[in-house]
Design a protein around this motif. Structure first.
Motif, PDB file in Angstrom:
ATOM      1  N   SER A  19       0.838  -1.207   0.000  1.00 17.43           N
ATOM      2  CA  SER A  19       0.000   0.000   0.000  1.00 17.43           C
ATOM      3  C   SER A  19       0.868   1.250   0.000  1.00 17.43           C
ATOM      4  CB  SER A  19      -0.920   0.018   1.228  1.00 17.43           C
ATOM      5  OG  SER A  19      -1.820  -1.047   1.195  1.00 17.43           O
ATOM      6  N   LEU A  22       2.480   1.795  -3.477  1.00 12.06           N
ATOM      7  CA  LEU A  22       1.542   2.343  -4.457  1.00 12.06           C
ATOM      8  C   LEU A  22       1.261   3.824  -4.205  1.00 12.06           C
ATOM      9  CD1 LEU A  22      -0.905  -0.669  -4.810  1.00 12.06           C
ATOM     10  CD2 LEU A  22       0.808   0.103  -6.460  1.00 12.06           C
ATOM     11  N   THR A  23       1.049   4.204  -2.946  1.00  5.73           N
ATOM     12  CA  THR A  23       0.782   5.622  -2.665  1.00  5.73           C
ATOM     13  C   THR A  23       2.033   6.464  -2.900  1.00  5.73           C
ATOM     14  OG1 THR A  23       1.124   5.282  -0.289  1.00  5.73           O
ATOM     15  CG2 THR A  23      -1.139   5.223  -1.084  1.00  5.73           C
ATOM     16  N   ALA A  27      -0.423   6.768  -6.283  1.00  4.43           N
ATOM     17  CA  ALA A  27      -1.821   6.346  -6.140  1.00  4.43           C
ATOM     18  C   ALA A  27      -2.533   7.296  -5.183  1.00  4.43           C
ATOM     19  CB  ALA A  27      -1.906   4.908  -5.620  1.00  4.43           C
ATOM     20  N   VAL A  30      -6.068   3.385  -2.121  1.00  5.02           N
ATOM     21  CA  VAL A  30      -5.864   1.956  -2.278  1.00  5.02           C
ATOM     22  C   VAL A  30      -7.076   1.199  -1.777  1.00  5.02           C
ATOM     23  CG1 VAL A  30      -3.337   2.028  -2.134  1.00  5.02           C
ATOM     24  CG2 VAL A  30      -4.669   1.703  -0.062  1.00  5.02           C
ATOM     25  N   GLY A  69      -4.115   0.016  -6.340  1.00  4.93           N
ATOM     26  CA  GLY A  69      -3.825   1.444  -6.247  1.00  4.93           C
ATOM     27  C   GLY A  69      -4.549   2.164  -7.367  1.00  4.93           C
ATOM     28  N   TYR A  70      -5.130   3.313  -7.047  1.00  3.13           N
ATOM     29  CA  TYR A  70      -5.904   4.084  -8.023  1.00  3.13           C
ATOM     30  C   TYR A  70      -5.156   5.368  -8.379  1.00  3.13           C
ATOM     31  CZ  TYR A  70      -9.445   0.702  -7.084  1.00  3.13           C
ATOM     32  OH  TYR A  70     -10.125  -0.491  -6.965  1.00  3.13           O
TER      33      TYR A  70
END
Length: 101
Positions: A19, A22-23, A27, A30, A69-70
């Protein structure tokens, strides 16, 4: 707003580290699907209204975890994939199981 999602299949023990990766890579949020979240769930009544929950009726991972992750549309995600893959694999150096290769 439209988002691009990257899903990393990993182990339960590496969820927080993945997480973070990804951030750190951009991102904006998450989503975690972790089989460990269902380990203590048992059949019975839950909540203030006594809803009956049957754990087998809830779709969930049977093992491991997936961290999605977005990323905003203005981020070119294909450029990030090699670095994300490398950083997740490097979790082994810190004693974490990153999951399958």
């Amino acid at each position: 707003m439209d988002w691009t999602a990257i899903k990393v299949i990993t182990s339960s023990e590496a969820v927080e580290a993945v997480s973070y990766i990804l951030t750190d890579m951009g991102a904006q949020g998450v989503q975690i699907e972790d089989a460990a979240d269902f380990a203590n769930l048992h059949e019975g009544k839950y909540g203030d209204h006594g809803e009956f929950i049957d754990p087998s009726s809830i779709p969930h991972r049977k093992n491991g975890a997936a961290v999605s992750g977005y990323f905003p549309q203005n981020v070119f995600v294909p450029e990030l994939l090699p670095t994300i893959h490398q950083r997740v694999a490097k979790l082994r150096d810190y004693g974490l199981n990153p999951g399958r290769k």
